[in-house]
Design a protein around this motif. Sequence first.
Motif, PDB file in Angstrom:
ATOM      1  N   ASP A 210     -11.802   5.744 -44.589  1.00  0.00           N
ATOM      2  CA  ASP A 210     -10.627   4.943 -44.921  1.00  0.00           C
ATOM      3  C   ASP A 210      -9.802   4.769 -43.655  1.00  0.00           C
ATOM      4  O   ASP A 210      -9.031   5.652 -43.275  1.00  0.00           O
ATOM      5  CB  ASP A 210      -9.838   5.664 -46.017  1.00  0.00           C
ATOM      6  CG  ASP A 210      -8.563   4.932 -46.420  1.00  0.00           C
ATOM      7  OD1 ASP A 210      -8.303   3.839 -45.883  1.00  0.00           O
ATOM      8  OD2 ASP A 210      -7.823   5.466 -47.265  1.00  0.00           O
ATOM      9  N   THR A 211      -9.996   3.649 -42.979  1.00  0.00           N
ATOM     10  CA  THR A 211      -9.288   3.417 -41.724  1.00  0.00           C
ATOM     11  C   THR A 211      -9.129   1.929 -41.467  1.00  0.00           C
ATOM     12  O   THR A 211      -9.937   1.107 -41.916  1.00  0.00           O
ATOM     13  CB  THR A 211     -10.021   4.062 -40.531  1.00  0.00           C
ATOM     14  OG1 THR A 211      -9.229   3.907 -39.341  1.00  0.00           O
ATOM     15  CG2 THR A 211     -11.390   3.430 -40.302  1.00  0.00           C
ATOM     16  N   MET A 212      -8.076   1.589 -40.721  1.00  0.00           N
ATOM     17  CA  MET A 212      -7.860   0.213 -40.279  1.00  0.00           C
ATOM     18  C   MET A 212      -8.394  -0.016 -38.874  1.00  0.00           C
ATOM     19  O   MET A 212      -8.417  -1.147 -38.406  1.00  0.00           O
ATOM     20  CB  MET A 212      -6.357  -0.103 -40.297  1.00  0.00           C
ATOM     21  CG  MET A 212      -5.720  -0.054 -41.664  1.00  0.00           C
ATOM     22  SD  MET A 212      -3.935  -0.425 -41.620  1.00  0.00           S
ATOM     23  CE  MET A 212      -3.287   1.188 -41.117  1.00  0.00           C
TER      24      MET A 212
ATOM     25  N   ALA B 130      -8.521  -5.074 -44.449  1.00  0.00           N
ATOM     26  CA  ALA B 130      -9.547  -6.096 -44.703  1.00  0.00           C
ATOM     27  C   ALA B 130     -10.161  -6.668 -43.427  1.00  0.00           C
ATOM     28  O   ALA B 130     -10.380  -7.871 -43.312  1.00  0.00           O
ATOM     29  CB  ALA B 130      -8.985  -7.213 -45.586  1.00  0.00           C
ATOM     30  N   LEU B 131     -10.415  -5.796 -42.452  1.00  0.00           N
ATOM     31  CA  LEU B 131     -11.069  -6.193 -41.192  1.00  0.00           C
ATOM     32  C   LEU B 131     -10.279  -7.245 -40.428  1.00  0.00           C
ATOM     33  O   LEU B 131     -10.850  -8.141 -39.796  1.00  0.00           O
ATOM     34  CB  LEU B 131     -12.496  -6.693 -41.457  1.00  0.00           C
ATOM     35  CG  LEU B 131     -13.451  -5.699 -42.137  1.00  0.00           C
ATOM     36  CD1 LEU B 131     -14.823  -6.343 -42.324  1.00  0.00           C
ATOM     37  CD2 LEU B 131     -13.567  -4.398 -41.363  1.00  0.00           C
ATOM     38  N   GLN B 132      -8.948  -7.112 -40.440  1.00  0.00           N
ATOM     39  CA  GLN B 132      -8.113  -8.061 -39.704  1.00  0.00           C
ATOM     40  C   GLN B 132      -7.704  -7.560 -38.322  1.00  0.00           C
ATOM     41  O   GLN B 132      -7.196  -8.352 -37.510  1.00  0.00           O
ATOM     42  CB  GLN B 132      -6.850  -8.375 -40.506  1.00  0.00           C
ATOM     43  CG  GLN B 132      -7.108  -9.133 -41.792  1.00  0.00           C
ATOM     44  CD  GLN B 132      -5.823  -9.493 -42.496  1.00  0.00           C
ATOM     45  OE1 GLN B 132      -5.279 -10.590 -42.355  1.00  0.00           O
ATOM     46  NE2 GLN B 132      -5.312  -8.550 -43.284  1.00  0.00           N
TER      47      GLN B 132
ATOM     48  N   ALA C 248     -17.702  -4.219 -37.611  1.00  0.00           N
ATOM     49  CA  ALA C 248     -18.394  -4.137 -38.900  1.00  0.00           C
ATOM     50  C   ALA C 248     -19.760  -4.809 -38.828  1.00  0.00           C
ATOM     51  O   ALA C 248     -20.743  -4.317 -39.399  1.00  0.00           O
ATOM     52  CB  ALA C 248     -17.539  -4.778 -39.987  1.00  0.00           C
ATOM     53  N   ALA C 249     -19.828  -5.930 -38.126  1.00  0.00           N
ATOM     54  CA  ALA C 249     -21.099  -6.631 -37.982  1.00  0.00           C
ATOM     55  C   ALA C 249     -22.105  -5.788 -37.203  1.00  0.00           C
ATOM     56  O   ALA C 249     -23.295  -5.768 -37.526  1.00  0.00           O
ATOM     57  CB  ALA C 249     -20.878  -7.969 -37.288  1.00  0.00           C
TER      58      ALA C 249
ATOM     59  N   ARG D  25     -22.910  -1.874 -42.202  1.00  0.00           N
ATOM     60  CA  ARG D  25     -22.751  -0.971 -43.337  1.00  0.00           C
ATOM     61  C   ARG D  25     -21.870  -1.631 -44.395  1.00  0.00           C
ATOM     62  O   ARG D  25     -21.155  -2.597 -44.101  1.00  0.00           O
ATOM     63  CB  ARG D  25     -22.105   0.349 -42.885  1.00  0.00           C
ATOM     64  CG  ARG D  25     -22.886   1.077 -41.799  1.00  0.00           C
ATOM     65  CD  ARG D  25     -24.211   1.620 -42.287  1.00  0.00           C
ATOM     66  NE  ARG D  25     -24.947   2.247 -41.196  1.00  0.00           N
ATOM     67  CZ  ARG D  25     -24.750   3.492 -40.771  1.00  0.00           C
ATOM     68  NH1 ARG D  25     -23.827   4.243 -41.359  1.00  0.00           N
ATOM     69  NH2 ARG D  25     -25.455   3.985 -39.771  1.00  0.00           N
ATOM     70  N   PRO D  26     -21.888  -1.118 -45.619  1.00  0.00           N
ATOM     71  CA  PRO D  26     -21.009  -1.677 -46.653  1.00  0.00           C
ATOM     72  C   PRO D  26     -19.543  -1.580 -46.248  1.00  0.00           C
ATOM     73  O   PRO D  26     -19.126  -0.628 -45.570  1.00  0.00           O
ATOM     74  CB  PRO D  26     -21.300  -0.803 -47.878  1.00  0.00           C
ATOM     75  CG  PRO D  26     -22.654  -0.242 -47.628  1.00  0.00           C
ATOM     76  CD  PRO D  26     -22.745  -0.039 -46.151  1.00  0.00           C
ATOM     77  N   VAL D  27     -18.754  -2.560 -46.687  1.00  0.00           N
ATOM     78  CA  VAL D  27     -17.322  -2.569 -46.404  1.00  0.00           C
ATOM     79  C   VAL D  27     -16.548  -2.816 -47.693  1.00  0.00           C
ATOM     80  O   VAL D  27     -17.024  -3.486 -48.612  1.00  0.00           O
ATOM     81  CB  VAL D  27     -16.936  -3.644 -45.356  1.00  0.00           C
ATOM     82  CG1 VAL D  27     -17.545  -3.323 -44.016  1.00  0.00           C
ATOM     83  CG2 VAL D  27     -17.340  -5.038 -45.818  1.00  0.00           C
TER      84      VAL D  27
END
Length: 269
Positions: free
Chosen positions: A89-91, A112-114, A122-123, A127-129
């Motif tokens: 759980d991290t930004m 939300a990967l902003q 992430a790409a 892995r699942p996000v």
Amino acid sequence: MPPAKIAGGPYVMGVLNVTPDSFSDGGLHEQAAAPHALAMLEAGADIIDIGGESTRPGAAPVEDGEEIARVVPVIAALRAATKAPISIDTMKPSVAMAALQAGASVWNDVAALQAPGALETAAALRRPVILMHMQGEPRTMQNEPRYQDVVAEVIAFLKQRVAAAEAKGLEDIWVDPGLGFGKTLEHNLALLNNTGRIAEETGRPVVIGASRKRFIAAIDERAKDAGNDRLGGSVAAALIAVQNGAAMVRVHDIAETVQALKVWRATLA
């Protein structure tokens, strides 16, 4: 990450905060985090969500290095003891990278990967996000949150973030409407009641995190203490969420939630 619709779901995500200032259990598990996580798995959790930075209203940010130092040893110890899924759980992309290298398998991002570089990280990780909606940021998110139509606006945001993740080649994407993250009681209830609509319109499985949150105290004024007074409301919210279509509930009280879900499933037989 378990698929959303296999037999046995919805799933229970156990919350493990290795922070000194989490809103409900800050500092409780820093010394015994891995054993506590194993106990949650024994109680029926399907996945453990580990966080090293509090996202409670008003929380101060934590430097990347400090957050990594908090979570990586716990993840490594837990991975050595179990094959169960672990989410971080991290930004922060750097924290996600370190956590996944240490053995985590899912990135749960309240932003939300902003963050700069988050989509690219992430790409690369593949892995699942989990992409969550938050109005504002933790320090200010509860300062008079406003929406014209909270359900429509949250769905629009999540669809946009899903599209951004898909454009980077990500496939295993879950969404979270972010109860308590820049929402009033009325906003939270509207989102909880529209969990199925969120799943349908985003085309993604929904995670709901209502456990021990402040809106329970707004309903029951006796539920002042997050860690001791909100069990009933938390379990009720989890049940409402799964009845309305949630694929996973993020909770602190594992055994009680699992038991409630067993009773619920029995009524469907």
